[in-house]
Design an enzyme around this catalytic site. Structure first.
Site, PDB file in Angstrom:
ATOM      1  N   GLY A  16       1.006  -1.052   0.221  1.00  0.00           N
ATOM      2  CA  GLY A  16       0.308  -0.141   0.276  1.00  0.00           C
ATOM      3  C   GLY A  16       0.880   0.654  -0.101  1.00  0.00           C
ATOM      4  O   GLY A  16       1.614   0.955  -0.309  1.00  0.00           O
ATOM      5  N   VAL A  21       3.079  -5.382   3.281  1.00  0.00           N
ATOM      6  CA  VAL A  21       2.754  -6.405   4.045  1.00  0.00           C
ATOM      7  C   VAL A  21       3.520  -8.063   3.818  1.00  0.00           C
ATOM      8  O   VAL A  21       2.955  -8.179   2.192  1.00  0.00           O
ATOM      9  CB  VAL A  21       1.172  -6.776   4.024  1.00  0.00           C
ATOM     10  CG1 VAL A  21       1.492  -7.549   5.354  1.00  0.00           C
ATOM     11  CG2 VAL A  21       1.087  -5.128   4.959  1.00  0.00           C
ATOM     12  N   LYS A  34       3.710  -6.315   8.613  1.00  0.00           N
ATOM     13  CA  LYS A  34       4.634  -5.025   8.059  1.00  0.00           C
ATOM     14  C   LYS A  34       4.813  -3.829   7.867  1.00  0.00           C
ATOM     15  O   LYS A  34       5.646  -3.602   9.315  1.00  0.00           O
ATOM     16  CB  LYS A  34       2.748  -4.089   8.968  1.00  0.00           C
ATOM     17  CG  LYS A  34       2.596  -3.095   7.860  1.00  0.00           C
ATOM     18  CD  LYS A  34       1.381  -2.512   8.730  1.00  0.00           C
ATOM     19  CE  LYS A  34       0.580  -1.077   7.860  1.00  0.00           C
ATOM     20  NZ  LYS A  34      -0.665  -0.670   9.060  1.00  0.00           N
ATOM     21  N   ASP A 132     -10.663   4.844   8.151  1.00  0.00           N
ATOM     22  CA  ASP A 132     -10.129   4.795   6.842  1.00  0.00           C
ATOM     23  C   ASP A 132     -10.562   3.104   7.322  1.00  0.00           C
ATOM     24  O   ASP A 132     -10.104   2.137   6.395  1.00  0.00           O
ATOM     25  CB  ASP A 132      -8.704   4.706   6.649  1.00  0.00           C
ATOM     26  CG  ASP A 132      -7.892   4.450   5.307  1.00  0.00           C
ATOM     27  OD1 ASP A 132      -8.848   4.896   4.621  1.00  0.00           O
ATOM     28  OD2 ASP A 132      -6.987   3.661   5.124  1.00  0.00           O
TER      29      ASP A 132
END
Length: 296
Positions: A16, A21, A34, A132
């Site tokens: 992302g 990840v 992560k 989010d």
């Protein structure tokens, strides 16, 4: 603090804007690792990392991703930062929906929404706004339980302060956030409504509309919402849609559940946050939908 040599990286899962990840192992247990992306002069990245670690360490709930630990390693002048959490075998809700497309039972969808409500009730009780909430940030384990993750831009609500500022992913952001006006925990309810849309119709909210993200933002401020792909007052169109809904129970009450589901979804994405229900109220409504299908 977890040592880097205690981590085994076995598979790259996703990437992302702020992190990569990996699937891995820690002391014989499967975990998600992560790795935070750090840019030059990474003050903001460092802040996101510290904020997510701080929040994850403080949270314990069956529908919130479990925190295992943090790892910081250095290589020359570079610092690498990792957050280690439980591994969710079925990946994100976005991935899970695509995987089950065409065979996703309405009971499963409602159970996932109930799990998300439980997690969000807990977060809001703790005074935390996710900011989010979207299918990519909800993870599904082997048993189909949903857990909320990715707290990088979450914020602790301050009743003494005005909560303002940009947050979230464009298609899921509440209009008050898009306008950088005062917002409350009800911004998460708006995002949840867009997730309800994606789950029921198994499609993206604006995928058939030729809008860029900036245009979507302007139109959402002015009242744009995802289009329900049929007229609920057109019996033939409505029946055609309900016939596609998969269930392990008789379809006696499917039509009434769909109508009430869509009504709840629309209230949740109301322009005024004061008109949106709380997650406690949403939970009770969805639980009733679930019971109506199962115990008819």
């Amino acid at each position: 603090m977890i040592k880097i040599e205690d981590l085994e990286f076995t598979e790259r899962l996703s990437e992302g804007g702020f992190a990569i990840v990996f699937k891995g192992r820690f002391k014989g247990t499967e975990v998600a690792i992560k790795k935070m992306k750090l840019s030059d002069g990474y003050t903001e990245d460092q802040e996101l990392f510290q904020k997510e670690v701080f929040l994850l360490k403080s949270l314990r709930h069956p529908n919130v991703l479990s925190f295992i630990g943090v790892c910081i390693s250095t290589s020359g002048d570079l610092k690498h930062q990792f957050i280690i959490t439980e591994f969710m075998e079925n990946g994100s809700l976005d991935h899970y929906t695509k995987k089950l497309k065409g065979k996703f039972l309405i009971e499963q969808k409602l159970d996932i929404l109930l799990d998300i409500c439980r997690g969000m009730m807990y977060l809001h009780y703790k005074g935390i706004l996710h900011r989010d909430l979207k299918p990519q940030n909800v993870l599904i384990n082997r048993g189909g339980t949903a857990k909320i993750g990715d707290f990088g831009i979450s914020r602790v609500a301050d009743v003494q302060a005005t909560m303002t500022g940009h947050c979230g992913t464009m298609e899921f952001i509440a209009p008050e956030c898009l306008q950088e006006e005062r917002y409350t925990e009800k911004c998460d309810v708006f995002s949840f409504a867009i997730m309800m849309y994606e789950l029921l119709f198994e499609c993206k909210p604006y995928e058939n509309q030729d809008f860029n993200l900036f245009t979507i933002a302007l139109k959402v401020i002015n009242g744009l919402r995802p289009v329900v792909p049929f007229n609920t007052e057109d019996p033939k169109a409505f029946e055609k849609f309900t016939d596609t809904i998969l269930t392990k129970h008789p379809k006696t009450y499917i039509a009434s559940v769909v109508v009430d589901y869509i009504s709840l979804m629309k209230v949740c994405w109301s322009a005024l946050d004061t008109e949106r229900p709380s997650f406690e109220e949403i939970f009770e409504s969805i639980k009733e939908f679930r019971q109506r299908i199962e115990y008819q």
